[in-house]
Design an enzyme around this catalytic site. Structure first.
Site, PDB file in Angstrom:
ATOM      1  N   GLU A 174       2.161 -12.502  36.969  1.00 20.60           N
ATOM      2  CA  GLU A 174       3.485 -11.924  37.208  1.00 20.60           C
ATOM      3  C   GLU A 174       4.612 -12.808  36.679  1.00 20.60           C
ATOM      4  O   GLU A 174       5.775 -12.643  37.058  1.00 20.60           O
ATOM      5  CB  GLU A 174       3.664 -11.683  38.709  1.00 20.60           C
ATOM      6  CG  GLU A 174       2.657 -10.723  39.300  1.00 20.60           C
ATOM      7  CD  GLU A 174       3.015  -9.255  39.080  1.00 20.60           C
ATOM      8  OE1 GLU A 174       4.144  -8.868  39.406  1.00 20.60           O
ATOM      9  OE2 GLU A 174       2.156  -8.510  38.563  1.00 20.60           O
ATOM     10  N   HIS A 256       6.579 -11.558  45.702  1.00 22.60           N
ATOM     11  CA  HIS A 256       6.587 -12.678  44.770  1.00 22.60           C
ATOM     12  C   HIS A 256       7.081 -13.931  45.486  1.00 22.60           C
ATOM     13  O   HIS A 256       7.843 -13.851  46.460  1.00 22.60           O
ATOM     14  CB  HIS A 256       7.521 -12.409  43.573  1.00 22.60           C
ATOM     15  CG  HIS A 256       6.969 -11.459  42.566  1.00 22.60           C
ATOM     16  ND1 HIS A 256       7.761 -10.600  41.835  1.00 22.60           N
ATOM     17  CD2 HIS A 256       5.701 -11.224  42.148  1.00 22.60           C
ATOM     18  CE1 HIS A 256       7.022  -9.889  41.015  1.00 22.60           C
ATOM     19  NE2 HIS A 256       5.756 -10.249  41.188  1.00 22.60           N
ATOM     20  N   CYS A 372      15.676 -12.661  40.169  1.00 19.34           N
ATOM     21  CA  CYS A 372      14.802 -11.715  39.463  1.00 19.34           C
ATOM     22  C   CYS A 372      15.326 -11.401  38.069  1.00 19.34           C
ATOM     23  O   CYS A 372      14.554 -11.143  37.151  1.00 19.34           O
ATOM     24  CB  CYS A 372      14.694 -10.405  40.248  1.00 19.34           C
ATOM     25  SG  CYS A 372      13.676 -10.483  41.729  1.00 19.34           S
TER      26      CYS A 372
END
Length: 449
Positions: A174, A256, A372
């Site tokens: 990721e 995350h 992000c």
């Protein structure tokens, strides 16, 4: 040679929408089917970039992916004109249509893992695009991401580009959302923290009775240890710490690591429930930093996991300004959350010199905060000079991109609009002009047809 941390933010794409595609991301699920505003989203992202550039920090721009992704639909058996393919997809699989229209590449922290030249075996900056296989709508990104990164960081004397890891569950990757670099100075060798949620090869799981090593039950663990280990080997990193996400907080919506921890230089800001065996992780990092690590842990009594997720406090950006003061750049949701605000006005005030809040509501509704939206790239001056200069934000580029968004983006977009063939044409036109503005060449498939 002096080095610094540059931020490359993902530009929000013309198909920004709320399809609720990301299971485990509570904001994404809770705001499913809301009407989105792509124009406002892109402007909010640009204002965030300009805020950092105005502070004297290096700020770059990453273009969005081409959406809708007709090529993927053709690979899945849809035939006919683009209009016919969109109509058939809407009829047979509305979820598929949503997936190939996803604008999730705006969250550039997922795009790749980047290692500073001070840390790597050959003293070059290394890039590995994330395979993002845990979600179909993101697993179709890596090829274009590779082209984008190669077009921006295009000097082989300074930059090394690796292919993404094998697209299997064993190597689910990721990107930098589960990766942090800590150092005393950016130009010195740093310690790399990789955080995984599970082991791809189950027989390699450490034998321990600790319940915190159990797998999450409600939501999937996305990053594997094997993926993190492979990137560490690929980039030739020497000082590496592997940590495992606390499965209990994954089940609460911490999909995350950057939802519950953020690091910058020798500062580690995290919740006390972030990782399995957290004290050991911190000890290892502190060892690599010659006992110069500054740790600021927030306790459960100070801040619940629920409010950490709602506010995205830990998805903020830690920044060192030119006067060496520390700034925490946060979403406005932090200011509106009483528990978070109480922490910021008490304990955090002792180590954060400046607190700045931004309106990122369009991104936040899909579960993406300030951290992000950016991919961190540590560069020295020679490496910065080798970057495609047309992608570095200044007032001129900001004005050009703002006008570009104003011209090409819609004010409203709902799920039914995703089958509109006009939206595809609008995206083609917009992205073709964007590649010219950013001097990227032909990075999209339609440009080479």
């Amino acid at each position: 040679m002096t080095a610094f941390e540059a931020n490359f933010d993902g530009l929000v794409g013309p198909t920004h929408n709320y399809a609720g595609l990301s299971h485990g991301n509570l904001a994404s699920s809770n705001n499913k089917a809301l009407i989105s505003n792509p124009k406002q989203a892109a402007k909010q992202g640009l204002l965030k970039m300009k805020t950092l550039a105005d502070l004297g920090l290096v700020q770059g721009v990453l273009p969005p992916q081409l959406r809708p992704d007709i090529k993927t639909l053709k690979q899945l058996g849809y035939r006919g004109s683009d209009k016919e393919i969109l109509e058939k997809t809407l009829q047979h699989s509305p979820h598929m249509l949503s997936a190939v229209n996803s604008a999730s590449s705006m969250w550039a922290a997922n795009a790749a893992t980047v290692s500073a030249s001070a840390d790597t075996y050959d003293h070059k900056v290394h890039f590995t695009p994330a395979n993002l296989i845990s979600k179909f709508h993101r697993a179709i990104e890596p090829q274009t991401t590779s082209k984008i990164l190669a077009a921006i960081f295009n000097n082989p004397n300074h930059f090394v580009h690796h292919p993404h890891l094998p697209a299997t569950s064993h190597f689910s990757d990721e990107g930098a959302a589960n990766h942090s670099r800590l150092c005393t100075e950016h130009e010195q060798m740093g310690a790399t923290l990789f955080v995984c949620g599970r082991y791809g090869f189950e027989h390699d799981v450490p034998d321990t009775p600790d319940s915190t090593c159990q797998s999450p039950q409600r939501f999937p663990a996305r990053q594997t240890f094997e993926a993190s280990q492979a990137i560490a080997h690929q980039h030739g990193l020497q000082k590496v710490v592997f940590a495992r996400q606390n499965p209990q907080v994954i089940d609460m919506g911490v999909f995350h690591n950057d939802v519950i921890a953020v690091a910058h230089r020798n500062i580690l800001f995290c919740h006390e429930s972030a990782w399995v065996d957290q004290d050991k992780v911190i000890q290892q990092l502190n060892h690599h930093l010659d006992q110069q690590l500054k740790v600021f842990q927030v306790s459960k009594k100070e801040l619940s996991i629920e409010n950490a997720i709602k506010s995205y406090l830990f998805n903020s950006q830690l920044l060192t300004l030119k006067d060496q003061s520390v700034m925490l750049l946060m979403p406005q949701e932090c200011q509106k959350n009483p528990e978070v605000l109480a922490y910021l006005q008490s304990d955090a005030a002792s180590w954060i010199d400046q607190q700045h809040f931004l309106d990122l509501r369009q991104s936040m509704r899909n579960g993406g905060g300030p951290a992000c939206l950016r991919l961190r790239v540590v560069l020295n001056q020679k490496e910065l000079n080798a970057v495609n200069q047309s992608t570095l934000l200044d007032q001129i580029l900001f004005d050009r991109l703002s006008a570009w968004v104003e011209k090409h983006y819609r004010d409203q977009l709902q799920i039914s609009d995703l089958a509109d063939p006009q939206l595809l044409l609008e995206s083609y036109t917009a992205l073709d002009q964007l590649t010219q503005i950013l001097d990227l060449g032909s990075i999209y498939d339609f440009q080479s047809n």
